[in-house]
Design a protein around this motif. Structure first.
Motif, PDB file in Angstrom:
ATOM      1  N   GLY A  45      -6.091 -14.120  12.292  1.00  0.00           N
ATOM      2  CA  GLY A  45      -7.410 -14.831  12.375  1.00  0.00           C
ATOM      3  C   GLY A  45      -8.071 -14.953  10.849  1.00  0.00           C
TER       4      GLY A  45
ATOM      5  N   ASN B  29     -11.122 -14.458  14.063  1.00  0.00           N
ATOM      6  CA  ASN B  29     -10.922 -15.825  14.452  1.00  0.00           C
ATOM      7  C   ASN B  29     -11.482 -16.611  13.395  1.00  0.00           C
ATOM      8  N   ASP B  30     -10.751 -17.513  12.688  1.00  0.00           N
ATOM      9  CA  ASP B  30     -11.274 -18.355  11.849  1.00  0.00           C
ATOM     10  C   ASP B  30     -12.023 -17.809  10.490  1.00  0.00           C
ATOM     11  N   ASN B  31     -11.454 -16.819  10.105  1.00  0.00           N
ATOM     12  CA  ASN B  31     -12.289 -16.173   8.765  1.00  0.00           C
ATOM     13  C   ASN B  31     -11.431 -16.682   7.476  1.00  0.00           C
TER      14      ASN B  31
ATOM     15  N   HIS C 111     -20.264 -12.270  12.772  1.00  0.00           N
ATOM     16  CA  HIS C 111     -19.985 -13.516  12.257  1.00  0.00           C
ATOM     17  C   HIS C 111     -20.697 -14.040  10.761  1.00  0.00           C
TER      18      HIS C 111
ATOM     19  N   THR D 299     -15.811 -13.573  13.293  1.00  0.00           N
ATOM     20  CA  THR D 299     -15.522 -14.984  13.196  1.00  0.00           C
ATOM     21  C   THR D 299     -16.322 -15.521  11.821  1.00  0.00           C
ATOM     22  N   GLN D 300     -15.789 -16.483  11.262  1.00  0.00           N
ATOM     23  CA  GLN D 300     -16.141 -17.296  10.040  1.00  0.00           C
ATOM     24  C   GLN D 300     -16.908 -16.246   9.154  1.00  0.00           C
TER      25      GLN D 300
ATOM     26  N   THR E 235     -15.347  -9.455  18.126  1.00  0.00           N
ATOM     27  CA  THR E 235     -15.068 -10.678  17.419  1.00  0.00           C
ATOM     28  C   THR E 235     -15.478 -10.665  15.812  1.00  0.00           C
TER      29      THR E 235
END
Length: 762
Positions: free
Chosen positions: A416, A398-400, A345, A375-376, A373
């Motif tokens: 994502g 998720n949310d990249n 992340h 993420t970001q 995961t």
């Protein structure tokens, strides 16, 4: 004095406590602390027997030859025992010297190891024996500079960290050339495990390509102890062109923290090879567009990769900018454990050539990553860098954010990944960030401060460039009179150019090249060199050779098999060398059955061989012989061989034979480029038993294009381990067999790209 491993910031309150405690220390303890200046090994041994907490041994300035130094004593947290130089940098440990620490609360500083090699397994070891270790001890401001065993395959480590709670900081390590890890954290035995070592603010200077396995810069643990926790912290170090092998840092244990380090132009990756629960945080990887620069490779369970900045990395496969590996089901301890529960992340992946997911997938490595995961994170690239080798349903994106079209992505990644028109701006810390404040929560933190070269190592030892450029020194004019060229070679300094005036040069000695030298004709093809020895040049340690505009003629050489214009030491070169040749003519190497142009010895390694715009004609033997490492353990003789815009005519042997055997996958080469050359009647001599014009075995990257082959032998390629990339395109083959590619590992049709070649018979 604060404890050696303290991470606590200085404060006035802490100072007050230390001051009050100091008042409680008995006055006799402070008064009795002594400094012992020693001038010989015998004096050192005598003083060592009487050391008390707070004492210091000071080595007198000078060169200490063949000093196997044991520093065995017991200090205390408040009164460590120190070993230091009279003047930092002026105590040189040379010859066969080393240092072993054993005891408690010891501190070493100010020493320099150079001009020799260790007689044991380590230059500096935090132990005297398996039962006599150092704990709570520190080595700081120590230099190890090119302190190498002359046999490049004889392995040793420069630093061996044993015991617990030791610190290695502000040291300068440069030029590790023989096999072995620069710094190894050892976990054999409980007394070395859960060690809480701190490795910080060290300068890991350029480490040349080793050309085989065993060239890591740092290794923490081994596969045997990889399920053991180490709790080692590696922080605020500078890795400058650490090119030894594919793993720059090899983590083989658990619960380590690698943070705030900077990797500058280093070939390879930070690899989580074995062990679980490691944290990779706030590191900066700058590839600078250099070939094979890599980032982070993930294997095993519970790894956290956060707040890392990766830019301009060109590596591929196991050395790519970012890699998540496949594992082996129910893997034995020394193979590849499945990636499970990786947390990735707030990283910035900017202009990476390759991001590889489920990498290494094959019949053995069949367990794809799961429960992990991403993420970001920020992914900035002209196009999608992702390559998928297996099922990636166990990775949750998720949310990249990214700037490339999501339609180019696998649906799992696409779900994502949010595509934006992102403008990146370079901040004061030198890193790129999205200009839009709405995207500030993605990628690395704006507070990340990259570690600089100046913050690491010592303040008193220079971080000099290790490579002397051709034609960077003075110009020495040479005439064709007896002995003048020989004398000029001896008198020249590294980087000088010998400018040869017009004339016939007859050389009756072997010209030893042990520095960086250029031989250049004042007028192209007007300086003609003949030689009466079996070889004209011998490249030795520290030697690099450039030829420009010369004519080299072999008519005066003796009639003996195995002559060569250029050779390396016949066995055992330590330093990598460079050979560059342009605008030159090599002819009449034919007064014996096997007269070669360039012949490498065993354990000699060329970083780069470049030949362009030159002519080779009437040669009975081979042109380039880079095939001496036949023990099949992954060693080879040259990283890069580039032949461009040359003419080869009437060559009895092979133009280039390059050999790399074995199954090791820790290196990137060899690389061979053959482009825009003309070959006429090449490779058909009776002495050429291979029947080849080019014979490439185990070469990892072969590019053969835009050449003309007439009345010549075949190109033969043998693919071995790795994923060899062979391209043979846009060549003209006149009365020349089509290229032959043999797969030794891959089943089925060969993987070479052989296209757009024009085949003619006449």
């Amino acid at each position: 004095m604060t404890p050696f491993n303290s991470h606590t910031p200085f404060s006035y309150g802490l100072f007050t406590k230390i001051f009050v405690l100091s008042l409680l220390i008995p006055l006799t303890a402070q008064v009795n602390a002594q400094e012992h200046l020693v001038a010989s090994q015998a004096q050192y041994q005598q003083v060592l027997k009487q050391l008390q907490p707070g004492d210091s041994i000071i080595l007198q300035d000078g060169t200490w030859q063949d000093f196997e130094m044991v520093f065995s004593a017991k200090g205390t947290a408040k009164q460590p025992i120190t070993l230091t130089a009279q003047t930092k940098g002026s105590v040189i440990l040379s010859g066969q010297s080393n240092l072993k620490l054993a005891g408690e609360y010891l501190q070493v500083s100010g020493l320099v190891f150079k001009d020799g090699f260790t007689p044991s397994n380590e230059v500096i070891a935090f132990k005297k024996s398996n039962n006599e270790l150092a704990n709570h001890s520190r080595v700081t401001e120590v230099v190890i500079d090119n302190y190498n065993n002359p046999d490049r395959q004889m392995s040793d480590n420069w630093i061996g960290m044993y015991g617990q709670y030791n610190r290695l900081d502000h040291n300068h390590f440069v030029g590790k050339r023989n096999a072995g890890v620069t710094l190894a954290v050892r976990l054999e035995g409980e007394q070395n495990q859960q060690n809480h070592h701190r490795i910080d603010h060290n300068y890991f200077g350029p480490r040349p390509i080793l050309g085989s396995n065993g060239g890591e810069t740092i290794r923490i643990g081994t596969s045997h102890h990889s399920l053991t926790n180490s709790f080692t912290v590696v922080e605020n170090n500078y890795f400058d062109r650490c090119d030894g092998e594919v793993e720059i840092i090899s983590i083989k244990s658990g619960q380590n923290r690698i943070q705030n380090n900077l990797f500058n132009g280093s070939r390879g990756t930070l690899t989580l090879r074995h062990g679980n629960g490691n944290i990779i945080d706030s590191n900066v990887f700058l590839g600078n567009g250099i070939e094979h620069t890599g980032g982070i490779r993930i294997i095993n369970r519970d790894q956290t990769v956060s707040n890392n900045y990766l830019e301009g990395l060109t590596g591929t496969r196991f050395g790519s900018g970012f890699t998540i590996m496949n594992g082996v089901p129910n893997s034995p301890i020394n193979r590849y454990h499945q990636v499970v529960n990786a947390d990735i992340h707030h990283n910035s992946f900017i202009n990476l050539d390759h991001i590889e997911l489920a990498a290494g997938s094959d019949s053995e490595r069949s367990a794809p990553p799961k429960d992990s995961t991403l993420t970001q994170n920020v992914f900035i690239n002209p196009k999608s860098p992702f390559t998928l080798y297996d099922d990636i349903s166990g990775l949750r994106f998720n949310d990249n954010i990214t700037n490339f079209a999501s339609k180019d992505l696998n649906p799992i990644i696409q779900k994502g990944m949010n595509t934006h028109n992102i403008t990146m701006v370079r901040a004061a810390n030198g890193l790129l960030y999205p200009n839009d404040p709405k995207l500030a929560q993605y990628g690395v933190s704006s507070t990340l401060v990259p570690t600089t070269k100046q913050q690491t190592g010592t303040t008193w030892y220079p971080k000099s460039e290790p490579t002397v450029a051709f034609q960077s020194g003075k110009i020495i004019k040479v005439n064709a009179t007896d002995g003048e060229l020989d004398n000029a070679v001896v008198a020249a300094q590294s980087g000088d150019t010998l400018l040869l005036n017009d004339g016939q040069y007859s050389i009756d000695t072997l010209l030893a090249i042990n520095k960086t030298l250029t031989f250049k004709a004042a007028n192209p093809h007007k300086a003609i060199i003949s030689f009466e020895r079996p070889s004209l040049f011998e490249i030795q340690n520290d030697g690099n050779l450039q030829l420009d505009g010369l004519v080299i003629n072999g008519q005066l050489s003796p009639d003996a098999p195995g002559n060569s214009v250029i050779r390396t030491l016949k066995w055992g070169m330590l330093t990598n060398y460079r050979f560059d040749m342009s605008n030159s003519i090599v002819e009449q190497l034919n007064n014996s059955n096997a007269f070669h142009f360039f012949d490498s010895g065993s354990r000699a390694f060329a970083h780069m061989i470049n030949v362009n715009n030159s002519q080779f004609r009437h040669i009975s033997g081979d042109v380039f012989r880079l095939n001496k490492e036949t023990d099949d353990i992954g060693i080879y003789n040259a990283e890069y061989l580039n032949l461009t815009h040359n003419q080869f005519e009437d060559i009895g042997g092979i133009v280039a034979t390059v050999y790399r055997g074995g199954t090791d996958e820790s290196t990137f080469g060899p690389h061979v480029l053959v482009s825009h050359n003309q070959f006429t009647h090449v490779g058909k001599g009776q002495q050429n038993k291979t029947g080849s014009i080019l014979n490439l075995h185990g070469v990892q990257v072969s590019q053969i294009g835009h050449n003309t082959f007439a009345d010549s032998a075949a190109i033969t390629i043998f693919h071995t381990v790795g994923e060899p990339q062979t391209t043979i395109t846009n060549n003209q083959l006149i009365n020349t067999p089509v290229p032959q590619v043999t797969e030794f590992v891959t089943q089925g049709k060969h993987t070479a790209n052989i296209n757009n070649n024009k085949v003619q018979t006449r």
